[in-house]
Design a protein around this motif. Structure first.
Motif, PDB file in Angstrom:
ATOM      1  N   THR A  15     -27.744  -1.061  42.841  1.00 28.80           N
ATOM      2  CA  THR A  15     -27.766  -2.499  43.146  1.00 28.80           C
ATOM      3  C   THR A  15     -29.105  -3.097  42.722  1.00 28.80           C
ATOM      4  OG1 THR A  15     -28.681  -2.235  45.377  1.00 28.80           O
ATOM      5  CG2 THR A  15     -26.293  -2.116  45.173  1.00 28.80           C
ATOM      6  N   LYS A  16     -29.181  -4.404  42.835  1.00 33.43           N
ATOM      7  CA  LYS A  16     -30.408  -5.111  42.456  1.00 33.43           C
ATOM      8  C   LYS A  16     -31.508  -4.860  43.492  1.00 33.43           C
ATOM      9  CE  LYS A  16     -27.935  -8.598  39.739  1.00 33.43           C
ATOM     10  NZ  LYS A  16     -27.726 -10.034  39.442  1.00 33.43           N
ATOM     11  N   LEU A  17     -32.689  -5.442  43.253  1.00 32.34           N
ATOM     12  CA  LEU A  17     -33.836  -5.140  44.117  1.00 32.34           C
ATOM     13  C   LEU A  17     -33.693  -5.724  45.524  1.00 32.34           C
ATOM     14  CD1 LEU A  17     -36.641  -3.865  44.409  1.00 32.34           C
ATOM     15  CD2 LEU A  17     -37.627  -5.894  43.319  1.00 32.34           C
ATOM     16  N   PHE A  18     -33.183  -6.965  45.616  1.00 31.29           N
ATOM     17  CA  PHE A  18     -33.147  -7.622  46.927  1.00 31.29           C
ATOM     18  C   PHE A  18     -31.744  -8.013  47.387  1.00 31.29           C
ATOM     19  CE2 PHE A  18     -37.490  -8.718  45.319  1.00 31.29           C
ATOM     20  CZ  PHE A  18     -38.195  -7.949  46.252  1.00 31.29           C
ATOM     21  N   CYS A  19     -30.703  -7.598  46.645  1.00 27.98           N
ATOM     22  CA  CYS A  19     -29.334  -7.918  47.071  1.00 27.98           C
ATOM     23  C   CYS A  19     -28.389  -6.804  46.649  1.00 27.98           C
ATOM     24  CB  CYS A  19     -28.878  -9.251  46.486  1.00 27.98           C
ATOM     25  SG  CYS A  19     -28.748  -9.239  44.695  1.00 27.98           S
ATOM     26  N   ASN A  20     -27.176  -6.865  47.174  1.00 32.55           N
ATOM     27  CA  ASN A  20     -26.187  -5.812  46.913  1.00 32.55           C
ATOM     28  C   ASN A  20     -25.372  -6.023  45.648  1.00 32.55           C
ATOM     29  OD1 ASN A  20     -26.514  -3.958  49.033  1.00 32.55           O
ATOM     30  ND2 ASN A  20     -25.592  -5.405  50.464  1.00 32.55           N
ATOM     31  N   SER A  21     -25.757  -6.980  44.824  1.00 34.94           N
ATOM     32  CA  SER A  21     -25.023  -7.167  43.567  1.00 34.94           C
ATOM     33  C   SER A  21     -25.170  -5.919  42.720  1.00 34.94           C
ATOM     34  CB  SER A  21     -25.576  -8.367  42.788  1.00 34.94           C
ATOM     35  OG  SER A  21     -25.386  -9.545  43.511  1.00 34.94           O
ATOM     36  N   PRO A  22     -24.084  -5.490  42.050  1.00 31.87           N
ATOM     37  CA  PRO A  22     -24.168  -4.274  41.240  1.00 31.87           C
ATOM     38  C   PRO A  22     -25.165  -4.444  40.085  1.00 31.87           C
ATOM     39  CG  PRO A  22     -21.897  -5.069  41.400  1.00 31.87           C
ATOM     40  CD  PRO A  22     -22.754  -6.104  42.017  1.00 31.87           C
ATOM     41  N   ASN A  62     -22.143 -10.288  37.875  1.00 28.26           N
ATOM     42  CA  ASN A  62     -22.830  -9.538  38.936  1.00 28.26           C
ATOM     43  C   ASN A  62     -23.824 -10.435  39.678  1.00 28.26           C
ATOM     44  OD1 ASN A  62     -21.412  -7.435  37.912  1.00 28.26           O
ATOM     45  ND2 ASN A  62     -23.178  -6.152  37.408  1.00 28.26           N
ATOM     46  N   ILE A  63     -23.294 -11.442  40.346  1.00 31.37           N
ATOM     47  CA  ILE A  63     -24.192 -12.374  41.033  1.00 31.37           C
ATOM     48  C   ILE A  63     -23.746 -12.591  42.475  1.00 31.37           C
ATOM     49  CG2 ILE A  63     -24.959 -13.589  38.955  1.00 31.37           C
ATOM     50  CD1 ILE A  63     -22.869 -15.786  39.629  1.00 31.37           C
ATOM     51  N   CYS A  64     -24.689 -13.021  43.301  1.00 30.87           N
ATOM     52  CA  CYS A  64     -24.397 -13.326  44.695  1.00 30.87           C
ATOM     53  C   CYS A  64     -25.359 -14.444  45.114  1.00 30.87           C
ATOM     54  CB  CYS A  64     -24.547 -12.081  45.558  1.00 30.87           C
ATOM     55  SG  CYS A  64     -26.257 -11.661  45.906  1.00 30.87           S
ATOM     56  N   PRO A  65     -25.206 -14.981  46.312  1.00 29.47           N
ATOM     57  CA  PRO A  65     -26.083 -16.092  46.712  1.00 29.47           C
ATOM     58  C   PRO A  65     -27.581 -15.745  46.623  1.00 29.47           C
ATOM     59  CG  PRO A  65     -24.222 -15.937  48.220  1.00 29.47           C
ATOM     60  CD  PRO A  65     -24.133 -14.746  47.309  1.00 29.47           C
ATOM     61  N   VAL A  66     -27.927 -14.453  46.837  1.00 30.74           N
ATOM     62  CA  VAL A  66     -29.354 -14.094  46.827  1.00 30.74           C
ATOM     63  C   VAL A  66     -29.936 -14.172  45.422  1.00 30.74           C
ATOM     64  CG1 VAL A  66     -31.050 -12.276  47.337  1.00 30.74           C
ATOM     65  CG2 VAL A  66     -29.105 -12.642  48.878  1.00 30.74           C
ATOM     66  N   CYS A  67     -29.261 -13.503  44.464  1.00 31.30           N
ATOM     67  CA  CYS A  67     -29.876 -13.444  43.137  1.00 31.30           C
ATOM     68  C   CYS A  67     -29.650 -14.713  42.335  1.00 31.30           C
ATOM     69  CB  CYS A  67     -29.433 -12.200  42.377  1.00 31.30           C
ATOM     70  SG  CYS A  67     -27.679 -11.976  42.207  1.00 31.30           S
ATOM     71  N   ILE A  68     -28.785 -15.605  42.844  1.00 27.19           N
ATOM     72  CA  ILE A  68     -28.625 -16.880  42.160  1.00 27.19           C
ATOM     73  C   ILE A  68     -29.410 -17.960  42.906  1.00 27.19           C
ATOM     74  CG2 ILE A  68     -26.549 -17.820  43.236  1.00 27.19           C
ATOM     75  CD1 ILE A  68     -25.481 -18.234  40.383  1.00 27.19           C
TER      76      ILE A  68
HETATM   77 ZN   LIG Z   1     -27.165 -10.669  44.041  1.00 26.23          ZN
END
Ligand SMILES: [Zn+2]
Lengths: 98, 478
Positions: free
Chosen positions: B23-30, B41-47
């Motif tokens: 996963t990414k550094l600060f979120c669970n996105s693959p 591969n995005i989520c509210p954190v990395c976007i």
């Molecule tokens: Zn994310």
């Protein structure tokens, strides 16, 4: 140190605007300078507190090491992309940068 | 090292993705964003949607500790993250979460080093953990495109940044340094260097104490030496014309292979670094670091020593083999299959590189199994083939992927070992070259001509030491 009355100059406001990619007219710059200086004057009150010998606080809680496991979640791109105002296919459109 | 090149000072800022993370550094996105459609591969954190909160990936912390430890860094026991503020669509939050060594910031680790082969110490000032920005593409070029297209798949991928002091003295030093660093990272299994964009580099270079020029956008380790060579030549040529080099940031154009001047609006103070209060501080105990060290995979330096002991490789061969983890693993497989592992080392470290250079390919892309190398090494060590025939078989094996034994059988490359046959050949050569025989009788150095003829006649299938003995015998009774 800059004069306490006007810590931010018009030149600095223009520079900030450029960094933030904002177009400000001459009138806007004068007005923004006034606003920003008011905010900074307000924050100056903090300077009055004697912090000699006190180490900085980076976080209000005493928590450390809040960690998560390296387990992927299925991504939620559909909803997120629906909220994007400008797209080209699956790309998110942004203005040109130079 | 010439005194001229000593006047070059080079520092590198290396960015490596921890590609082994899921996963990414600060979120669970693959993290497997390559080949994925944009913004998958995005989520509210990395976007960066409002209200989303980052949480640090535990394995990123483990991996970064492994990297810091293997690069001789002092790991900070208490660290925090900082926001680097800038307005550019590659970070939708308008800041990047990173670490900082000023303004009260604490990086991940400080004062590391890597030793070059000649023992010079390349100091690593600091290492930090940070998130990768998004990838931006254009319609045509950056200049002509009316809009920019952003793909956040890469945004938030874990990166480590390693910053060297300006201790490198030439572009080839930089290459050696990056080879060492790559091999260490690959042995740690934290990064696959083969993945496109997994490592990037910025470089700074100054010539004869002149102004420092930064080169940005070097997209792979292979390009670094090329970019530095270009910039070194540019600076030297300016100096020879009496023009002083100006302190600036230049962009490496890997298509045209030149550096071009880049106007940057931001100065360091414009990033307005301040603590990222959405993340709590991280403390790393001595016990934690000890455990990481205890579980650490074998590093290239240790492997180099083991290779010498276990497979009887010379120190030079062992060093070449561990330079690249793929080659090291490959050589180990071959060595285990062979009765002559030392011979395997010579084939892979000495004979193979010039061949690969010539065809412009790497070992991975060849259709040759480690067992093939083992078989050839065995044939050489048993004396079944001469060195010269071995070379023929070697090249044929690399080109066709056939087994050495098959090539050997097909080509009839076995060593002529019965002495009667060799004697007949020597007799024939003596008869055909009477002048040379006379010369050789007077001057032993002229023997080589006769030996050359014998090798030519037999396509190198005679053991040179036997041939020499027979020639000398025959000369003494002339
Ligand atoms: Zn994310």
């Amino acid at each position: 140190m800059k004069t306490p009355k006007h810590p931010i100059s018009e030149k600095e406001v223009s520079h900030l605007a450029e960094l933030a990619r904002l177009e400000l007219s001459g009138k806007d710059v004068t007005e923004m300078r006034l606003h920003l200086n008011k905010i900074l004057d307000y924050f100056k009150m903090i300077d009055e507190v004697d912090t000699e010998g006190i180490s900085p606080t980076y976080h209000v809680f005493d928590l450390v090491n809040v960690l998560r496991d390296d387990t992927p979640h299925s991504p939620e791109s559909k909803d997120l992309l629906e909220n994007v105002p400008k797209k080209k296919g699956r790309y998110i459109k942004a203005p040109r940068m130079i | 090292m010439s005194s001229e090149s000593k006047k070059i000072k080079i520092g590198l800022e290396v960015h490596c993705q921890l590609t082994s993370l899921k996963t990414k550094l600060f979120c669970n996105s693959p993290s497997d964003y390559r080949e994925k459609p944009p913004n998958t591969n995005i989520c509210p954190v990395c976007i960066g949607t409002p209200g989303s909160l980052p949480v640090l990936n535990r394995n990123a912390l483990n991996y970064a500790t492994m990297v810091a430890s293997s690069l001789n860094f002092e790991i900070m026991s208490h660290m925090i993250f900082f926001r680097k503020n800038y307005f550019y669509p590659d970070m939708s939050k308008n800041f990047q979460i990173t670490q900082y060594d000023r303004a009260g910031g604490v990086p991940f680790a400080i004062n590391g080093y890597i030793l070059l082969n000649d023992g010079r110490k390349i100091r690593l000032g600091r290492m930090q953990l940070e998130e990768d920005p998004a990838k931006i593409s254009y319609d045509g070029t950056i200049e002509s495109s009316s809009e920019t297209y952003v793909d956040y798949n890469r945004a938030g991928i874990a990166l480590i940044e390693i910053v060297t002091e300006p201790d490198l003295e030439s572009p080839s030093d930089a290459r050696e340094f990056l080879n060492k660093l790559s091999s260490i990272l690959e042995h740690l299994n934290v990064l696959d260097l083969g993945l496109e964009g997994s490592v990037r580099c910025d470089a700074n270079i100054s010539h004869r104490g002149g102004k420092r020029v930064e080169i940005k956008n070097i997209s792979s380790f292979k390009e670094v030496e090329r970019a530095l060579n270009f910039e070194m030549t540019r600076q030297k040529s300016l100096a020879s014309k009496g023009i002083s080099v100006s302190q600036e940031t230049r962009h490496w154009d890997d298509v045209r292979r030149i550096t071009i001047s880049l106007r940057l609006k931001e100065e360091e103070q414009d990033y307005r670094y301040f603590p990222e209060t959405d993340l709590v501080p991280v403390t790393l105990s001595e016990t934690f670091i000890e455990k990481i060290n205890h579980d650490m995979p074998e590093l290239p330096k240790e492997r180099e020593i083991r290779f010498q002991q276990e497979y009887n490789h010379s120190s030079e061969i062992a060093r070449v083999l561990v330079k690249d983890k793929y080659l090291a693993d490959y050589s180990e497989k071959a060595a285990k299959e062979s009765i002559a592992p030392r011979e395997v080392g010579i084939l892979l470290a000495v004979n193979l590189p010039p061949f690969l250079n010539e065809i412009g390919k790497d070992l991975k892309s060849l259709d040759v199994a480690p067992e093939h190398f083992a078989e050839l090494a065995d044939m050489i060590s048993k004396g079944e083939v001469s060195r010269r025939s071995a070379k023929t078989i070697f090249l044929e094996m690399l080109k066709t992927g056939q087994k050495p034994r098959n090539i050997f059988d097909k080509k009839g490359l076995d060593v002529i070992s019965d002495s009667k046959s060799i004697e007949d050949i020597v007799t024939k050569i003596f008869k055909d070259n009477p002048e040379a025989v006379k010369d050789a009788a007077k001057d032993t150095k002229a023997i080589n001509f006769l030996l050359g003829k014998i090798m030519q006649e037999t396509q190198g299938r005679v053991d040179p030491s036997i041939a020499t003995k027979l020639v000398k015998q025959k000369l003494s009774v002339q």
